[in-house]
Write a protein that holds these residues in place. Structure first.
Motif, short mmCIF file in Angstrom:
data_model
loop_
_atom_site.label_atom_id
_atom_site.label_comp_id
_atom_site.label_asym_id
_atom_site.label_seq_id
_atom_site.Cartn_x
_atom_site.Cartn_y
_atom_site.Cartn_z
N ALA A 48 4.26 -21.99 37.06
CA ALA A 48 2.93 -22.16 37.68
C ALA A 48 2.10 -20.90 37.65
O ALA A 48 0.87 -20.96 37.64
CB ALA A 48 3.08 -22.66 39.11
N GLU A 49 2.72 -19.74 37.60
CA GLU A 49 1.99 -18.47 37.57
C GLU A 49 1.62 -18.03 36.15
O GLU A 49 0.95 -17.03 35.96
CB GLU A 49 2.78 -17.36 38.27
CG GLU A 49 2.82 -17.51 39.77
CD GLU A 49 1.43 -17.49 40.40
OE1 GLU A 49 0.62 -16.61 40.06
OE2 GLU A 49 1.15 -18.38 41.22
N LYS A 50 2.07 -18.77 35.16
CA LYS A 50 1.73 -18.42 33.78
C LYS A 50 0.26 -18.74 33.52
O LYS A 50 -0.39 -19.45 34.27
CB LYS A 50 2.61 -19.20 32.79
CG LYS A 50 4.09 -18.91 32.92
CD LYS A 50 4.40 -17.46 32.63
CE LYS A 50 5.88 -17.21 32.72
NZ LYS A 50 6.21 -15.81 32.69
N ILE A 51 -0.26 -18.17 32.43
CA ILE A 51 -1.67 -18.34 32.10
C ILE A 51 -1.87 -19.62 31.30
O ILE A 51 -1.29 -19.80 30.23
CB ILE A 51 -2.19 -17.11 31.32
CG1 ILE A 51 -1.97 -15.82 32.11
CG2 ILE A 51 -3.66 -17.30 30.94
CD1 ILE A 51 -2.62 -15.78 33.48
N LEU A 52 -2.71 -20.53 31.85
CA LEU A 52 -3.06 -21.76 31.15
C LEU A 52 -4.16 -21.51 30.13
O LEU A 52 -4.20 -22.14 29.08
CB LEU A 52 -3.55 -22.82 32.13
CG LEU A 52 -2.54 -23.49 33.03
CD1 LEU A 52 -3.24 -24.52 33.91
CD2 LEU A 52 -1.44 -24.14 32.22
N HIS A 53 -5.07 -20.60 30.46
CA HIS A 53 -6.19 -20.32 29.56
C HIS A 53 -6.82 -18.99 29.95
O HIS A 53 -7.10 -18.74 31.12
CB HIS A 53 -7.23 -21.43 29.65
CG HIS A 53 -8.38 -21.26 28.72
ND1 HIS A 53 -8.26 -21.32 27.35
CD2 HIS A 53 -9.69 -21.02 28.97
CE1 HIS A 53 -9.43 -21.13 26.79
NE2 HIS A 53 -10.32 -20.94 27.75
N ALA A 54 -7.04 -18.15 28.95
CA ALA A 54 -7.72 -16.87 29.15
C ALA A 54 -8.80 -16.72 28.09
O ALA A 54 -8.62 -17.14 26.95
CB ALA A 54 -6.73 -15.71 29.06
N CYS A 55 -9.91 -16.12 28.48
CA CYS A 55 -11.03 -15.85 27.55
C CYS A 55 -11.44 -14.40 27.71
O CYS A 55 -11.71 -13.95 28.83
CB CYS A 55 -12.23 -16.71 27.87
SG CYS A 55 -12.02 -18.45 27.55
N LEU A 56 -11.51 -13.70 26.60
CA LEU A 56 -11.93 -12.31 26.58
C LEU A 56 -13.14 -12.19 25.66
O LEU A 56 -13.05 -12.53 24.48
CB LEU A 56 -10.79 -11.42 26.08
CG LEU A 56 -11.09 -9.93 25.89
CD1 LEU A 56 -11.42 -9.27 27.23
CD2 LEU A 56 -9.90 -9.25 25.24
N ASP A 57 -14.27 -11.73 26.20
CA ASP A 57 -15.46 -11.48 25.39
C ASP A 57 -15.35 -10.09 24.80
O ASP A 57 -15.18 -9.10 25.52
CB ASP A 57 -16.73 -11.59 26.23
CG ASP A 57 -17.96 -11.24 25.41
OD1 ASP A 57 -18.33 -12.04 24.55
OD2 ASP A 57 -18.53 -10.15 25.63
N VAL A 58 -15.43 -10.02 23.47
CA VAL A 58 -15.40 -8.74 22.76
C VAL A 58 -16.63 -8.71 21.85
O VAL A 58 -16.64 -9.34 20.80
CB VAL A 58 -14.11 -8.56 21.93
CG1 VAL A 58 -14.11 -7.20 21.23
CG2 VAL A 58 -12.88 -8.71 22.79
N GLY A 59 -17.67 -8.02 22.30
CA GLY A 59 -18.87 -7.90 21.49
C GLY A 59 -19.51 -9.21 21.11
O GLY A 59 -20.02 -9.36 20.00
N GLY A 60 -19.49 -10.18 22.00
CA GLY A 60 -20.11 -11.47 21.72
C GLY A 60 -19.19 -12.48 21.05
O GLY A 60 -19.59 -13.61 20.80
N THR A 61 -17.96 -12.11 20.76
CA THR A 61 -16.97 -13.02 20.21
C THR A 61 -15.91 -13.26 21.29
O THR A 61 -15.55 -12.35 22.02
CB THR A 61 -16.30 -12.42 18.96
OG1 THR A 61 -17.29 -12.19 17.97
CG2 THR A 61 -15.24 -13.34 18.40
N THR A 62 -15.42 -14.47 21.38
CA THR A 62 -14.44 -14.80 22.40
C THR A 62 -13.05 -14.90 21.79
O THR A 62 -12.83 -15.65 20.85
CB THR A 62 -14.79 -16.13 23.09
OG1 THR A 62 -16.12 -16.04 23.61
CG2 THR A 62 -13.83 -16.43 24.23
N LEU A 63 -12.12 -14.13 22.34
CA LEU A 63 -10.71 -14.23 21.99
C LEU A 63 -10.06 -15.02 23.11
O LEU A 63 -10.17 -14.65 24.28
CB LEU A 63 -10.08 -12.84 21.87
CG LEU A 63 -8.61 -12.78 21.50
CD1 LEU A 63 -8.37 -13.37 20.12
CD2 LEU A 63 -8.12 -11.34 21.56
N MET A 64 -9.43 -16.14 22.76
CA MET A 64 -8.82 -17.01 23.76
C MET A 64 -7.30 -17.01 23.62
O MET A 64 -6.79 -16.76 22.53
CB MET A 64 -9.37 -18.43 23.62
CG MET A 64 -10.85 -18.51 23.88
SD MET A 64 -11.51 -20.18 23.82
CE MET A 64 -11.52 -20.46 22.06
#
Length: 150
Positions: A48-64
């Motif tokens: 339950a504590e694991k990550i279901l979804h993460a989004c990182l904005d890097v210079g206008g591009t999203t790394l998910m």
């Protein structure tokens, strides 16, 4: 239309994405856990504590990314690399060195016929990266990955 890389991790997504945020100078947009969501009841013990979804904005591009669901092991990614384009050779060297900590070099950082600096590595989380600072003549027309004319 937009394309984005989506990475699966073997239980260390939060650590990896926090590292990428720091190294790449990005901004974390989301870090969603199963806790408190409808998915929580379907998770195995300890998940339950694991990550279901993460989004990182890097210079206008999203790394998910996310932690690999129990029925989909993360494994070692293959057949792709996440490419980082930098503005200066110094920034390429810095990013390469920071991502390499605990990882493995696939191609040392060096000048090439298309780039001021280019290198390939697999980081300690198993993500394959290409770090690229292209020659100025390759960026003038906006073709960030173009090969200069002979």
């Amino acid at each position: 239309m937009q394309t984005n890389a989506y990475l699966y991790f073997d239980g260390n997504c939060e650590e990896a994405m926090t590292h990428y945020e720091r190294v790449l100078g990005g901004r974390m947009i989301a870090m969603l856990r199963a806790t408190g969501t409808p998915a929580e009841a379907q998770m195995p013990p300890g998940w339950a504590e694991k990550i279901l979804h993460a989004c990182l904005d890097v210079g206008g591009t999203t790394l998910m990314a996310s932690d690999a669901p129990p029925n989909l092991p993360a494994g070692t990614p293959g057949g792709f690399s996440v490419n980082i384009n930098t503005d200066t050779p110094e920034e390429a060297e810095r990013v390469f060195a920071a991502l390499l900590e605990g990882g493995e070099v696939r191609m040392p950082m060096a000048p090439t016929f298309w780039a001021q600096r280019f290198g390939m590595l697999v980081d300690r989380f198993g993500t394959p990266w290409m770090v690229n600072c292209v020659l100025p003549e390759c960026t003038e027309a906006g073709a960030e990955t173009a090969v200069p004319a002979a």
